[in-house]
Design a protein around this motif. Structure first.
Motif, PDB file in Angstrom:
ATOM      1  N   ASN A 218       1.234  -1.186  -0.306  1.00  0.00           N
ATOM      2  CA  ASN A 218      -0.142  -0.153  -0.370  1.00  0.00           C
ATOM      3  C   ASN A 218       0.945   1.493   0.199  1.00  0.00           C
ATOM      4  O   ASN A 218       0.524   2.635  -0.615  1.00  0.00           O
ATOM      5  CB  ASN A 218      -1.273  -0.204   0.782  1.00  0.00           C
ATOM      6  N   LEU A 219       1.902   1.185   0.798  1.00  0.00           N
ATOM      7  CA  LEU A 219       2.658   2.249   0.682  1.00  0.00           C
ATOM      8  C   LEU A 219       3.220   2.375  -0.454  1.00  0.00           C
ATOM      9  O   LEU A 219       3.949   3.773  -0.717  1.00  0.00           O
ATOM     10  CB  LEU A 219       4.048   1.692   1.896  1.00  0.00           C
ATOM     11  N   VAL A 220       3.692   1.499  -1.728  1.00  0.00           N
ATOM     12  CA  VAL A 220       4.350   1.846  -2.970  1.00  0.00           C
ATOM     13  C   VAL A 220       3.231   2.173  -3.887  1.00  0.00           C
ATOM     14  O   VAL A 220       3.582   3.229  -4.389  1.00  0.00           O
ATOM     15  CB  VAL A 220       4.649  -0.045  -3.412  1.00  0.00           C
ATOM     16  N   ASP A 221       2.224   1.950  -3.475  1.00  0.00           N
ATOM     17  CA  ASP A 221       0.815   2.323  -4.387  1.00  0.00           C
ATOM     18  C   ASP A 221       0.698   3.547  -4.256  1.00  0.00           C
ATOM     19  O   ASP A 221       1.017   4.078  -5.215  1.00  0.00           O
ATOM     20  CB  ASP A 221      -0.592   2.064  -3.830  1.00  0.00           C
ATOM     21  N   ALA A 222       1.185   4.528  -2.841  1.00  0.00           N
ATOM     22  CA  ALA A 222       0.757   5.325  -2.440  1.00  0.00           C
ATOM     23  C   ALA A 222       2.469   6.407  -2.602  1.00  0.00           C
ATOM     24  O   ALA A 222       1.747   7.735  -3.670  1.00  0.00           O
ATOM     25  CB  ALA A 222       0.707   5.998  -0.808  1.00  0.00           C
ATOM     26  N   PHE A 223       3.421   5.784  -2.880  1.00  0.00           N
ATOM     27  CA  PHE A 223       4.524   6.761  -3.188  1.00  0.00           C
ATOM     28  C   PHE A 223       4.649   7.331  -4.274  1.00  0.00           C
ATOM     29  O   PHE A 223       4.856   8.272  -5.099  1.00  0.00           O
ATOM     30  CB  PHE A 223       5.745   5.829  -2.963  1.00  0.00           C
ATOM     31  N   ASN A 224       3.989   5.623  -5.340  1.00  0.00           N
ATOM     32  CA  ASN A 224       4.096   5.989  -7.452  1.00  0.00           C
ATOM     33  C   ASN A 224       2.989   6.884  -7.714  1.00  0.00           C
ATOM     34  O   ASN A 224       3.101   7.566  -8.222  1.00  0.00           O
ATOM     35  CB  ASN A 224       3.648   4.653  -8.018  1.00  0.00           C
ATOM     36  N   THR A 225       2.129   6.830  -6.194  1.00  0.00           N
ATOM     37  CA  THR A 225       0.448   7.909  -6.812  1.00  0.00           C
ATOM     38  C   THR A 225       1.078   9.196  -7.029  1.00  0.00           C
ATOM     39  O   THR A 225       0.564   9.769  -7.625  1.00  0.00           O
ATOM     40  CB  THR A 225      -1.009   7.356  -6.282  1.00  0.00           C
ATOM     41  N   MET A 226       2.096   9.579  -5.683  1.00  0.00           N
ATOM     42  CA  MET A 226       2.903  11.195  -5.340  1.00  0.00           C
ATOM     43  C   MET A 226       3.158  10.895  -6.717  1.00  0.00           C
ATOM     44  O   MET A 226       3.461  12.595  -6.744  1.00  0.00           O
ATOM     45  CB  MET A 226       3.009  10.687  -3.949  1.00  0.00           C
ATOM     46  N   LEU A 227       4.262  10.330  -6.791  1.00  0.00           N
ATOM     47  CA  LEU A 227       5.152  10.364  -7.936  1.00  0.00           C
ATOM     48  C   LEU A 227       4.691  10.884  -9.349  1.00  0.00           C
ATOM     49  O   LEU A 227       4.524  11.891  -9.916  1.00  0.00           O
ATOM     50  CB  LEU A 227       5.903   9.334  -9.100  1.00  0.00           C
ATOM     51  N   SER A 228       3.054  10.431  -9.590  1.00  0.00           N
ATOM     52  CA  SER A 228       2.320  10.451 -10.920  1.00  0.00           C
ATOM     53  C   SER A 228       1.819  12.016 -10.830  1.00  0.00           C
ATOM     54  O   SER A 228       2.145  12.342 -11.606  1.00  0.00           O
ATOM     55  CB  SER A 228       1.084   9.751 -11.192  1.00  0.00           C
ATOM     56  N   GLN A 229       1.789  12.373  -9.825  1.00  0.00           N
ATOM     57  CA  GLN A 229       1.425  13.695  -9.420  1.00  0.00           C
ATOM     58  C   GLN A 229       2.117  14.294  -9.832  1.00  0.00           C
ATOM     59  O   GLN A 229       2.114  16.317 -10.078  1.00  0.00           O
ATOM     60  CB  GLN A 229       0.380  13.978  -8.380  1.00  0.00           C
ATOM     61  N   ILE A 230       2.758  13.949  -8.901  1.00  0.00           N
ATOM     62  CA  ILE A 230       4.068  15.512  -8.516  1.00  0.00           C
ATOM     63  C   ILE A 230       4.989  15.602 -10.491  1.00  0.00           C
ATOM     64  O   ILE A 230       5.286  16.499 -10.433  1.00  0.00           O
ATOM     65  CB  ILE A 230       5.270  15.184  -7.770  1.00  0.00           C
ATOM     66  N   GLN A 231       5.029  14.149 -11.307  1.00  0.00           N
ATOM     67  CA  GLN A 231       5.436  14.233 -12.642  1.00  0.00           C
ATOM     68  C   GLN A 231       3.914  15.169 -13.733  1.00  0.00           C
ATOM     69  O   GLN A 231       4.830  15.563 -14.629  1.00  0.00           O
ATOM     70  CB  GLN A 231       5.145  13.007 -13.363  1.00  0.00           C
ATOM     71  N   ALA A 232       3.227  15.109 -12.997  1.00  0.00           N
ATOM     72  CA  ALA A 232       1.877  15.137 -14.214  1.00  0.00           C
ATOM     73  C   ALA A 232       2.337  17.474 -13.616  1.00  0.00           C
ATOM     74  O   ALA A 232       1.871  18.131 -14.621  1.00  0.00           O
ATOM     75  CB  ALA A 232       0.811  15.714 -13.608  1.00  0.00           C
ATOM     76  N   ARG A 233       2.776  17.668 -12.686  1.00  0.00           N
ATOM     77  CA  ARG A 233       2.672  18.985 -12.267  1.00  0.00           C
ATOM     78  C   ARG A 233       4.150  19.810 -12.462  1.00  0.00           C
ATOM     79  O   ARG A 233       4.426  20.291 -12.868  1.00  0.00           O
ATOM     80  CB  ARG A 233       2.820  19.054 -10.221  1.00  0.00           C
ATOM     81  N   ASP A 234       5.497  18.950 -12.530  1.00  0.00           N
ATOM     82  CA  ASP A 234       5.794  19.145 -13.031  1.00  0.00           C
ATOM     83  C   ASP A 234       5.508  19.159 -14.888  1.00  0.00           C
ATOM     84  O   ASP A 234       6.102  20.202 -15.496  1.00  0.00           O
ATOM     85  CB  ASP A 234       7.453  18.232 -13.036  1.00  0.00           C
ATOM     86  N   GLN A 235       4.529  18.009 -15.896  1.00  0.00           N
ATOM     87  CA  GLN A 235       5.188  18.565 -16.834  1.00  0.00           C
ATOM     88  C   GLN A 235       4.028  20.355 -17.159  1.00  0.00           C
ATOM     89  O   GLN A 235       4.295  20.355 -17.690  1.00  0.00           O
ATOM     90  CB  GLN A 235       3.789  17.032 -17.472  1.00  0.00           C
ATOM     91  N   LEU A 236       3.330  19.827 -16.180  1.00  0.00           N
ATOM     92  CA  LEU A 236       2.365  21.675 -16.231  1.00  0.00           C
ATOM     93  C   LEU A 236       3.490  22.678 -15.618  1.00  0.00           C
ATOM     94  O   LEU A 236       3.322  23.246 -16.691  1.00  0.00           O
ATOM     95  CB  LEU A 236       1.029  21.356 -14.957  1.00  0.00           C
ATOM     96  N   LEU A 237       4.504  22.227 -14.935  1.00  0.00           N
ATOM     97  CA  LEU A 237       5.089  23.771 -14.835  1.00  0.00           C
ATOM     98  C   LEU A 237       6.438  23.804 -16.270  1.00  0.00           C
ATOM     99  O   LEU A 237       6.522  24.934 -17.093  1.00  0.00           O
ATOM    100  CB  LEU A 237       5.936  23.284 -13.566  1.00  0.00           C
ATOM    101  N   THR A 238       6.868  22.878 -17.161  1.00  0.00           N
ATOM    102  CA  THR A 238       6.955  23.032 -18.048  1.00  0.00           C
ATOM    103  C   THR A 238       6.454  23.229 -19.336  1.00  0.00           C
ATOM    104  O   THR A 238       7.145  24.331 -19.891  1.00  0.00           O
ATOM    105  CB  THR A 238       7.474  21.789 -18.208  1.00  0.00           C
ATOM    106  N   ASP A 239       4.779  22.997 -19.194  1.00  0.00           N
ATOM    107  CA  ASP A 239       4.315  23.801 -20.219  1.00  0.00           C
ATOM    108  C   ASP A 239       3.841  25.542 -20.405  1.00  0.00           C
ATOM    109  O   ASP A 239       3.708  26.267 -21.268  1.00  0.00           O
ATOM    110  CB  ASP A 239       2.600  22.935 -19.840  1.00  0.00           C
ATOM    111  N   ALA A 240       4.065  25.014 -18.759  1.00  0.00           N
ATOM    112  CA  ALA A 240       3.533  26.706 -18.000  1.00  0.00           C
ATOM    113  C   ALA A 240       4.828  28.111 -18.602  1.00  0.00           C
ATOM    114  O   ALA A 240       4.550  29.112 -19.474  1.00  0.00           O
ATOM    115  CB  ALA A 240       3.533  27.008 -16.278  1.00  0.00           C
ATOM    116  N   ARG A 241       6.060  26.896 -18.628  1.00  0.00           N
ATOM    117  CA  ARG A 241       7.431  27.921 -19.250  1.00  0.00           C
ATOM    118  C   ARG A 241       7.690  28.263 -20.471  1.00  0.00           C
ATOM    119  O   ARG A 241       8.009  29.415 -21.102  1.00  0.00           O
ATOM    120  CB  ARG A 241       8.659  27.104 -18.079  1.00  0.00           C
TER     121      ARG A 241
END
Length: 671
Positions: A218-241
């Motif tokens: 369950n901890l791995v699932d939460a960690f992967n979900t958090m990475l996915s959200q961070i990756q999505a946010r990072d992509q959003l920041l890249t697009d914003a730039r």
């Protein structure tokens, strides 16, 4: 069925897996302990063959009417041979020590002392001397030379059982180790490695592998979900730039749009900062799991440098993690210096290495650890993890259980012996009393019988006095009453009822015990031959101690006699023989120490010194019950402690600790 079991274990909680491994390990340990106890019992039972063989041999020779018949019967000795005895030679010598007859190998000497010395120093056979008395009154000496065949005690089936048990235990422990690494350690270390990769390289595309569906999964699932959200946010920041760059070209006409974009970028930056803080918190969470483990965990690089040092390692080594990281393991934890070859073997062969019991000196105290060393090759790393578990308390508990069982059996034996001795002892004292009355000149019946035989009671009395008959009778009476006291103590020793405790001056009691011990023959011989020095150290104003005075005196006298016997037989390696007797107060205990400068004891003898019937003296010179009875008196009757510390060549020190307050008298009303 195997797939169902595997699926069940994959979905089980971590606590259930730990419980399963604990139960399996306990079962294997219990089987090994029971089998070891059975093997020791089997060995002890069979080692009595040697003594039975000598008794049978003596009886067989003495049944012959004279030396000629005995010489002819020597050739039949091999019929008496048990399977565990290899008889090499049997020889008969007359009273002058000259050879009369023999069987077996030809003697290398014609004199008794020469042949005894030959077997004692130049062969592997053990010489034994037996005194023989024939029916015609002649005396001879039988010298036998044989050795004990240990392989006769155990047959092929027994060794097959040993091998099967060991292989089964090794297989089960190996399975437990692999499952422990697969279920717990590898997923956590893999998750930590992925976390480190994300934190160090800002790579949010990696994902942790989920193997099991427990809390860690369950901890791995939460960690992967958090990475996915961070990756999505990072992509959003890249697009914003990118949008900001495009908008910058049209800045002259789009100032309002630029302002909105900047506000959006600031918001995204705040989100990213929050995600990074969450990632750091998660890393702290993983470190908390590792630091809360009761085992000492150390991770090493292939060059033996520390990369992981949990809280248990800090406690045992007294070295903070900051000072241990990036240092060699033998610099921060020197106890592991002798096990670096196992670390290297685990790293090069990718196999787990184990040490079931390792003895470490930590802060001046000897502690015992089980060591597991396993590599992390399956996680893509070359590091090696060392897991150390403190098993000191378990080891001491096992020793206490064994000692308690032995003392219980000794109590039953003492009761049986006391009852058997009591009956003939009563007859002796009663007959001595009747003998004294019938030799007394004051009884009319004695005078009447003497007159009828023409004797004078005065002459009879003078004759008895001139031959010291009254003194001999008094000695017999005193010895009989002393035996009665001993039997009474043995019966009291065997009973479960608590004896009566009284408040005693422990210093005066120790002095009285020393005065009694000085009357022993051993003390007199030691004083005359070697100049024994007894040094007394008493601390004044020690509170009264609840105890049974006669029993404590018995224990102190026994310890003093043992020290004197050791010094008398082996001397003092450091010079003049000395015995130090001291009484002092330590916390809530009165402490009595009896220390000598004799030859000391090795670890094996020291661990067995309180065992019933264990003795280092020759056969016939000691029963091996003195120290075991003393241990029972101090521990059972007085709730105290009796311990010994010794090293070869440095003497021995026996320490008695008696509590100032006993549970058996604390509820009595004050007088």
């Amino acid at each position: 069925m195997y797939s169902q079991l595997k699926s069940y274990l994959s979905h089980s909680k971590v606590s259930q897996k730990l419980l399963l491994m604990l139960l399996t390990t306990s079962l294997v340990t219990a089987v090994i302990v029971l089998f070891t106890t059975y093997s020791i019992w089997r060995f002890v039972v069979h080692t009595q063959i040697e003594t039975d063989f000598e008794s049978t041999l003596k009886l067989f020779i003495e049944q012959q009417p004279n030396i000629n018949e005995a010489s002819q019967q020597l050739t039949s000795l091999k019929k008496l041979n048990p399977k565990s005895i290899e008889l090499h030679q049997a020889t008969l010598f007359n009273e002058q020590g000259k050879l009369v007859s023999y069987t077996g190998a030809k003697p290398q000497a014609q004199q008794l002392h020469q042949l005894y010395a030959f077997f004692l120093n130049q062969t592997s056979y053990k010489p034994h001397i037996i005194e023989i008395t024939f029916g015609d009154g002649s005396h001879y000496t039988l010298l036998t030379a044989y050795k004990y065949q240990i392989n006769a005690l155990f047959n092929g089936k027994f060794f097959l059982m040993v091998v099967a048990l060991l292989l089964t235990a090794i297989l089960l422990i190996r399975i437990i180790q692999m499952q422990s690494k697969r279920w717990l350690i590898e997923p956590i270390l893999h998750l930590k490695a992925v976390t480190h990769q994300v934190s160090a390289h800002q790579n949010y595309s990696v994902r942790a592998n989920k193997v099991y569906f427990d809390e860690i999964g369950n901890l791995v699932d939460a960690f992967n979900t958090m990475l996915s959200q961070i990756q999505a946010r990072d992509q959003l920041l890249t697009d914003a730039r990118d949008k900001a760059n495009r908008a910058q070209k049209t800045a002259e006409t789009s100032s309002i749009e630029i302002t909105k974009t900047n506000l959006r970028l600031e918001e995204e930056a705040r989100v990213r900062s929050a995600m990074e803080r969450k990632l750091l918190e998660f890393q702290d969470f993983l470190n908390g799991i590792i630091n809360s483990m009761p085992s000492m965990l150390i991770a090493l690089t292939p060059r033996y440098r520390v990369t992981l040092w949990n809280k248990k390692a800090e406690q045992l080594s007294s070295i903070p993690a900051g000072q241990a990281i990036n240092h060699r393991i033998d610099d921060v934890f020197p106890n592991m210096l002798f096990y670096l070859d196992l670390v290297h073997q685990a790293s090069t062969t990718a196999t787990t290495q184990n040490v079931s019991q390792a003895e470490f000196k930590i802060a001046g105290e000897t502690r015992y650890f089980s060591i597991m060393i396993y590599p992390l090759n399956e996680s893509g790393l070359e590091d090696v993890v060392i897991k150390l578990d403190d098993i000191t308390d378990e080891k001491h508990l096992q020793e206490l259980v064994v000692q308690s069982e032995k003392m219980m059996s000794l109590g039953g034996l003492a009761a049986g012996m006391a009852h058997e001795i009591n009956n003939p002892l009563g007859g002796i004292l009663q007959n001595i009393q009747n003998l004294t009355r019938r030799l007394s000149p004051g009884l009319p019946k004695n005078q009447q019988v003497a007159d009828s035989l023409g004797l004078s009671m005065y002459d009879i009395e003078q004759y008895l006095k001139s031959r010291d008959i009254p003194d001999l009778i008094d000695n017999i009476t005193r010895a009989g009453h002393r035996a009665v006291d001993i039997v009474t103590n043995m019966l009291q020793f065997s009973r479960n009822a608590d004896p009566k405790l009284e408040i005693c001056d422990i210093t005066e009691l120790t002095k009285q015990a020393l005065e009694i011990a000085k009357t022993e023959t051993t003390f007199n011989e030691l004083q005359q031959k070697h100049g024994l020095t007894i040094r007394e150290h008493y601390r004044e104003a020690i509170p009264g101690v609840p105890c049974i005075q006669s029993e404590i005196e018995q224990v102190i006298i026994n310890l003093l006699k043992n020290a004197a016997q050791v010094l008398n037989e082996h001397g003092a390696p450091t010079g003049t023989p000395e015995i130090h007797l001291s009484v002092k107060q330590q916390d809530n205990y009165a402490v009595i120490e009896v220390r000598d400068n004799g030859i000391g004891m090795d670890d094996r003898t020291r661990r067995k010194v309180f065992d019933p019937f264990f003795t280092t003296k020759e056969i016939g010179k000691g029963t091996g019950l003195g120290l075991s009875v003393s241990y029972f008196i101090i521990s059972s009757h007085h709730h105290g402690l009796l311990d010994v510390s010794s090293e070869p060549g440095k003497g021995a020190c026996f320490t008695i600790k008696l509590p100032f307050r006993s549970l058996r008298i604390q509820d009595q009303p004050a007088v």
